[in-house]
Design a protein around this motif. Structure first.
Motif, short mmCIF file in Angstrom:
data_model
loop_
_atom_site.label_atom_id
_atom_site.label_comp_id
_atom_site.label_asym_id
_atom_site.label_seq_id
_atom_site.Cartn_x
_atom_site.Cartn_y
_atom_site.Cartn_z
N GLN A 229 -20.18 -30.58 -20.84
CA GLN A 229 -20.84 -31.61 -21.54
C GLN A 229 -20.52 -31.51 -23.01
OE1 GLN A 229 -24.87 -31.03 -20.52
NE2 GLN A 229 -24.88 -32.32 -18.69
N LEU A 230 -20.48 -30.09 -23.55
CA LEU A 230 -20.25 -29.78 -24.87
C LEU A 230 -18.86 -30.43 -25.16
CD1 LEU A 230 -20.47 -28.44 -27.67
CD2 LEU A 230 -19.94 -26.28 -26.75
N LEU A 231 -17.86 -29.75 -24.38
CA LEU A 231 -16.40 -30.20 -24.67
C LEU A 231 -16.12 -31.76 -24.64
CD1 LEU A 231 -14.80 -27.12 -22.88
CD2 LEU A 231 -15.27 -27.51 -25.49
N LEU A 232 -16.95 -32.58 -23.81
CA LEU A 232 -16.66 -33.77 -23.60
C LEU A 232 -17.20 -34.51 -24.98
CD1 LEU A 232 -17.09 -34.40 -19.85
CD2 LEU A 232 -15.01 -34.68 -21.17
N ARG A 233 -18.01 -34.07 -25.76
CA ARG A 233 -18.69 -34.94 -26.63
C ARG A 233 -17.61 -35.26 -27.74
NH1 ARG A 233 -22.66 -31.97 -29.99
NH2 ARG A 233 -23.56 -34.22 -30.62
N PRO A 234 -17.69 -36.52 -28.15
CA PRO A 234 -16.92 -37.06 -29.27
C PRO A 234 -17.14 -36.43 -30.39
CG PRO A 234 -17.75 -38.98 -27.54
CD PRO A 234 -18.45 -37.34 -27.27
N ALA A 235 -18.23 -35.98 -30.69
CA ALA A 235 -18.86 -35.65 -32.11
C ALA A 235 -17.93 -34.35 -32.36
CB ALA A 235 -20.13 -35.16 -32.10
N ILE A 236 -17.59 -33.35 -31.37
CA ILE A 236 -16.62 -32.24 -31.72
C ILE A 236 -15.47 -32.67 -32.26
CG2 ILE A 236 -18.22 -30.75 -30.07
CD1 ILE A 236 -15.67 -30.61 -28.50
N LEU A 265 -8.90 -33.36 -23.36
CA LEU A 265 -9.89 -32.67 -22.57
C LEU A 265 -10.68 -33.87 -21.67
CD1 LEU A 265 -11.81 -30.75 -25.32
CD2 LEU A 265 -10.62 -29.90 -23.36
N VAL A 266 -10.62 -35.24 -21.94
CA VAL A 266 -11.40 -36.25 -21.24
C VAL A 266 -10.59 -36.40 -20.04
CG1 VAL A 266 -12.04 -38.58 -20.90
CG2 VAL A 266 -12.61 -37.21 -23.00
N ALA A 267 -9.39 -36.51 -20.19
CA ALA A 267 -8.40 -36.71 -19.21
C ALA A 267 -8.47 -35.39 -18.09
CB ALA A 267 -6.86 -36.93 -19.65
N THR A 268 -8.61 -34.25 -18.50
CA THR A 268 -8.72 -32.97 -17.75
C THR A 268 -9.86 -33.07 -16.99
OG1 THR A 268 -7.35 -31.87 -19.38
CG2 THR A 268 -8.63 -30.45 -17.78
#
Length: 474
Positions: A229-236, A265-268
């Motif tokens: 969830q953290l790595l999918l956040r657009p904010a980062i 990351l989203v694609a992965t």
């Protein structure tokens, strides 16, 4: 029924929504004031009912179990005591139902310093009016919140806390709260994103972080779903979202990773071929990676069968193919390294447009440009040291060249199609030796297609490398 009736017993109802301002009354404060009211009126408290952190507006979707229990609790001769009128509810229809309940059961209603006897037309009128005012206040509050959220989105400001990787500070000029990169946790987020794009698993990163004592933003241990969830956040990636959509407004906080990394990351994580490991880590190189040459289904690893004198093997779920696991692994690794070393490595580092014959790949082009700019900066520095250039002039040159160098290097990184393939291209044997089984599986998926072909009767007893094709992924 009168407010002075000594036979009355009281039921206290207290409710509080989530209060981020600190100006509202907590459930405990409401109960304390209602107790004082009951003591002053001489009412004996029969029961205290609460709903904590639940709104009573018409936009709240959750039920209020405490409020709903009032229909069971209220009896004739009781008085329902609330801190203020809106605590009972902000929905006009809901209030009318409560008003009718109190009227039918001869229950007095106390809100603030006023008693309501809903058997009287005047009290019913005033109660309905108070309910409408409470509903209007709820709507106005919601509109204010929505306007504030739209304004923050238009300014690129965050919607609440940015969480792990960021830290709030106060701008010394505007005195507003601003978000900056946390020097401790932001590098961890970047490290994790890079590792995932290089083929690492969420489990491996979570295990490492927990062993190192790294905690979540709320101080908990990490789990794979939390890290995902953290790595999918657009904010980062410095992207502002409003109502689930990324806005075109540039965020006011600095990014931890690039937009290109965010898209990767989203694609992965949304790739249907990506297998989420639950429990133990994956152990077998080609299970669910290689495919059956007849039906196209991924093969699975079959355990050894001593009775049949059969070692572990890869087999199609429909039994179309089956081949010795160790022999297949050895052959596929050999073919993968041969393909990567066969003067084809640069093709894996190109973007979709490729490069014309005789031309550098896009990534090489940007790296060459960065090196040329760096050389210009180095030459200027040498001139300054020799006394032929002033410090002010060198400063202007640095200010002009450093952003260009940084941009060229970022462009080169963005042109690399897959970090793991970049490792293989730079030195296949060394990269393979340094990788764990999860990374090796990712390397195979990215670089080649492994197909186990059907063979004739008896063909499974002696391994034939021609029966396992390893083709470069186009």
């Amino acid at each position: 029924m009168n407010a002075t009736d000594e036979a009355l017993t009281a039921v206290i109802y207290a409710r509080v929504s989530r209060d981020t301002t600190g100006r509202g009354k907590s459930v405990e404060q409401q109960i304390a004031e209602c107790r004082t009211t009951c003591e002053n009126e001489g009412w004996q408290i029969a029961e205290i009912v609460t709903d904590n952190s639940i709104s009573a507006s018409r936009y709240e979707l959750r039920n209020r179990p405490g409020y709903e229990s009032l229909t069971r609790i209220l009896k004739p001769g009781m008085v329902l005591v609330v801190w203020e009128f809106s605590r009972a509810g902000r929905r006009t229809q809901e209030h009318l139902a409560l008003q009718e309940l109190c009227e039918e059961r001869s229950v007095l209603f106390r809100a603030g310093s006023r008693n309501y006897d809903f058997r009287k037309s005047e009290d019913r009128f005033i109660g309905t009016l108070e309910s409408a005012i409470a509903a209007k206040s709820s709507d106005e509050t919601r509109e204010r919140v929505l306007r504030a959220k739209r304004a923050d989105a238009e300014r690129g400001r965050p919607n609440g806390a940015l969480g792990f990787g960021f830290m709030p500070t106060i701008d010394p000029v505007t005195h507003e709260k601003v978000w900056t990169l946390d020097p401790i946790t932001a590098p961890l987020v970047k490290e994790a994103a890079t590792a995932i794009l290089a083929g690492a698993s969420l489990n491996s990163i979570v295990k490492d972080w927990n062993q190192r004592g790294i905690k979540t933003f709320k101080g908990n241990d990490w789990r794979s779903i939390t890290l995902r969830q953290l790595l999918l956040r657009p904010a980062i990636a410095g992207l502002r979202q409003h109502q689930g959509q990324t806005t075109a407004v540039k965020a006011v906080w600095p990014p931890i990773i690039t937009e290109q990394q965010h898209r990767a990351l989203v694609a992965t994580f949304t790739d249907p071929s990506r297998k989420t490991q639950r429990g133990s880590e994956v152990k077998h190189l080609l299970s669910n990676v290689a495919v059956c040459g007849k039906c196209g289904k991924p093969v699975v690893r079959m355990s050894p069968n001593p009775k049949l004198q059969r070692e572990s093997r890869y087999a199609c779920p429909d039994r179309h193919v089956g081949r010795n696991q160790a022999e297949v692994d050895k052959h596929v690794v050999s073919e993968l390294l041969r393909i990567m070393d066969d003067r084809l490595a640069d093709e894996f580092l190109m973007d979709e447009t490729g490069a014309a014959d005789g031309m550098d790949s896009p990534s090489e082009h940007h790296l060459t440009k960065a090196a040329e700019l760096q050389q210009q900066l180095d030459d200027a520095t040498a001139e300054f040291i020799a006394g032929r250039l002033t410090a002010a002039t060198l400063g202007r040159i640095e200010a002009a060249l450093l952003p260009q160098i940084d941009q060229e290097r970022r462009s080169a990184a963005e042109r690399t199609s897959n970090p793991l393939l970049a490792k293989l291209a730079a030195g296949a044997a060394g990269a393979w030796k340094a990788a764990d089984v999860t990374e090796r599986r990712a390397m195979i998926r990215a670089a080649v297609v492994v197909t186990i072909q059907p063979v004739g009767k008896g063909g499974t007893h002696v391994f034939d490398p021609n029966g396992v094709t390893v083709e470069r992924r186009r």
